[in-house]
Design an enzyme around this catalytic site. Sequence first.
Site, short mmCIF file in Angstrom:
data_model
loop_
_atom_site.label_atom_id
_atom_site.label_comp_id
_atom_site.label_asym_id
_atom_site.label_seq_id
_atom_site.Cartn_x
_atom_site.Cartn_y
_atom_site.Cartn_z
N SER A 186 0.89 -1.21 0.03
CA SER A 186 -0.01 -0.12 -0.02
C SER A 186 0.80 1.34 -0.04
CB SER A 186 -0.88 -0.06 1.40
OG SER A 186 -1.76 -1.16 1.06
N ARG A 187 2.04 1.18 -0.73
CA ARG A 187 2.94 2.29 -0.67
C ARG A 187 3.49 3.07 0.50
NH1 ARG A 187 2.63 -0.05 -4.80
NH2 ARG A 187 3.72 1.01 -6.54
N LEU A 188 3.46 2.05 1.59
CA LEU A 188 3.98 2.57 2.97
C LEU A 188 5.39 1.98 3.18
CD1 LEU A 188 0.81 1.66 5.15
CD2 LEU A 188 1.61 4.04 4.09
#
Length: 573
Positions: free
Chosen positions: A547-549
């Site tokens: 999730s792009r984290l």
Amino acid sequence: MIKVGKLMNKERGHATVAFARSWKKFPPLKHVAIVWQTKAMILTYSSSFITHLLALPPASTSTSTGAVSSSLLHRSPQGSFGSILRYKLRSYCSAPVNRGEFMASNIKVVQNPDSISYLNQREAAEVDEILMGPLGFSVDQLMELAGLSVATAIAEVYNVKDYNRVLAICGPGNNGGDGLVVARHLYHFGYKPFVCYPKRTAKPLYTGLVTQLESLGIPFLSVDDLPMNLSEDFNILVDAMFGFSFHGTPRPPFDDLIKRLVNLQSCNEVNKKPSVIASIDIPSGWHVEQGDTSGDGIKPDMLVSLTAPKQCAKSFSGSHHFLGGRFVPRSIVDKFKLELPSYPGSSMCVRIGKAPQVDISSMRENYISPEFNEDEVDPDPFIQFQKWFDDAMAAGLKEPNAMALSTAGKDGKPSSRMVLLKGFDKDGFIWYTNYGSRKAKDLSENCYASVLFYWDGLNRQVRIEGCVAKVSEEESQHYFHSRPTGSQIGAIASKQSTVIPGRDFIHQQYKDLEAKFCDGASIPKPNYWGGYRLKPEFFEFWQGQTSRLHDRLCYFPEQANGTNIWKIKRLAP
Ligand SMILES: NC(=O)C1=CN([C@@H]2O[C@H](COP(=O)(O)OP(=O)(O)OC[C@H]3O[C@@H](n4cnc5c(N)ncnc54)[C@H](OP(=O)(O)O)[C@@H]3O)[C@@H](O)[C@H]2O)[C@@H](O)CC1
Ligand SMILES: [K+]
């Protein structure tokens, strides 16, 4: 001469021996044993790759093959492998062998499906017999390579996150055996496979494959266990029911299973479910030569032809046609006059025809990596870099020392290019180049530059920024003379970044210099060639996460009690 075809199914072992004794055309092959433990895929593949490499014509050493071989030599974690390969390459290069003809045809890129060879049923069986007779292969060996190539093709097209649940529907013959092998490899690639294997064969090869799957906890489902609409439960349906020995019309229970695959497609149209069918070698139920004669057979999304496509594959209209089974030796290629696509790099499979058009905006990877925390990074960024570099080496990544170098001259306009890191220590990161190039001009006007390493297989990148200075003349001399002769001549031949009249021009320059230095005398380093060292003022270690984290841990230089230290800070992804 023993008629092996008659014996193949029941008495393959005996037939193989008898056939081998009577077959005159195929002398025994010499095998190169390779031990190289980086990834299972590479381990399995290595010997065929080396065989391929050994057969390459000398001219190939100047092109991509040269790059592959040299990177292999450098990457080998075991000296013995490197030395075997070096020895073989040396003896190959010096031996006046006439292998050019074969390899010229074998390495030809054939990507147009119209010019590819298609085998009929008899030829497919004959290839099988020759491989397992005079050419010394065993059925389990070929099945393992075939299954691995199918699994890699599936993984190349259908990512493990969106297509996690796989059902392998396995038939009674070797095509079914391939399916069992595929299920095992997909499990190890992170998929969740299930197997439906309604007509089991009692031979040790098959019972062994079943035991291997059971030991991994892979569920075996009966036909009755399966939902009528298979797309309800599964993302990928591996069709491993019948291969090239199929004849007639499908008998129970495969008739029902084939119907479910056919109906699945109409269900898909209504429900827009993304289940896909991947057929091994032949879409099951299709005539091996004439294809889907009735028109109401299964319509696979993917077909992985093994060894060479069978004639029915001409009418395959799915999006993904691959070739697998990278074990076809020269004698088979010659005998059957095969025109096949060349496998890229060390890949187990190759796509036939063009890849379907994709919407670039929809392309994204959901990275899955272990956590990357402050308490596990080294306080010293150079040591941290060494750790990650070692990981990239251990993972067998291609050219982990490749880095994008960005520079900007006094006009402030940045430019980037890939260069190869040639060393690093506390003083900085070194690469070599032409001092007349654009990057050199930029650096003479503005010493600040950045380098970026991207290690795809590990979801990692490292950014390093700082001021660049030339390395000493002594270091440049030392490195220049450690390079292969061809690279030394290339460095002199090319006035990098200047406009040249054409390709031939630079090749002529090279040839002239090659003739000039043919006596083996030391080639002088030109004064316009040398190294640069970037002294870091900033490091960022990035690891991709879901999730792009992403994790981003950066090192900034600071003064503490009169000494320089590196302060580690986390940046928002
Ligand atoms: N060298 C290579 O190329 C390699 C090939 N490999 C793989 O081997 C595959 C060929 O394997 P194969 O010869 O065992 O035959 P395959 O098609 O799996 O099935 C035969 C079985 O199906 C049965 N059967 C037939 N018709 C039927 C019907 N209408 N309805 C019901 N049953 C029917 C038949 O029974 P029978 O008719 O003999 O009683 C027999 O039991 C090939 O396509 C590839 O996937 C790789 O593993 C390695 C490298
Ligand atoms: K099949």
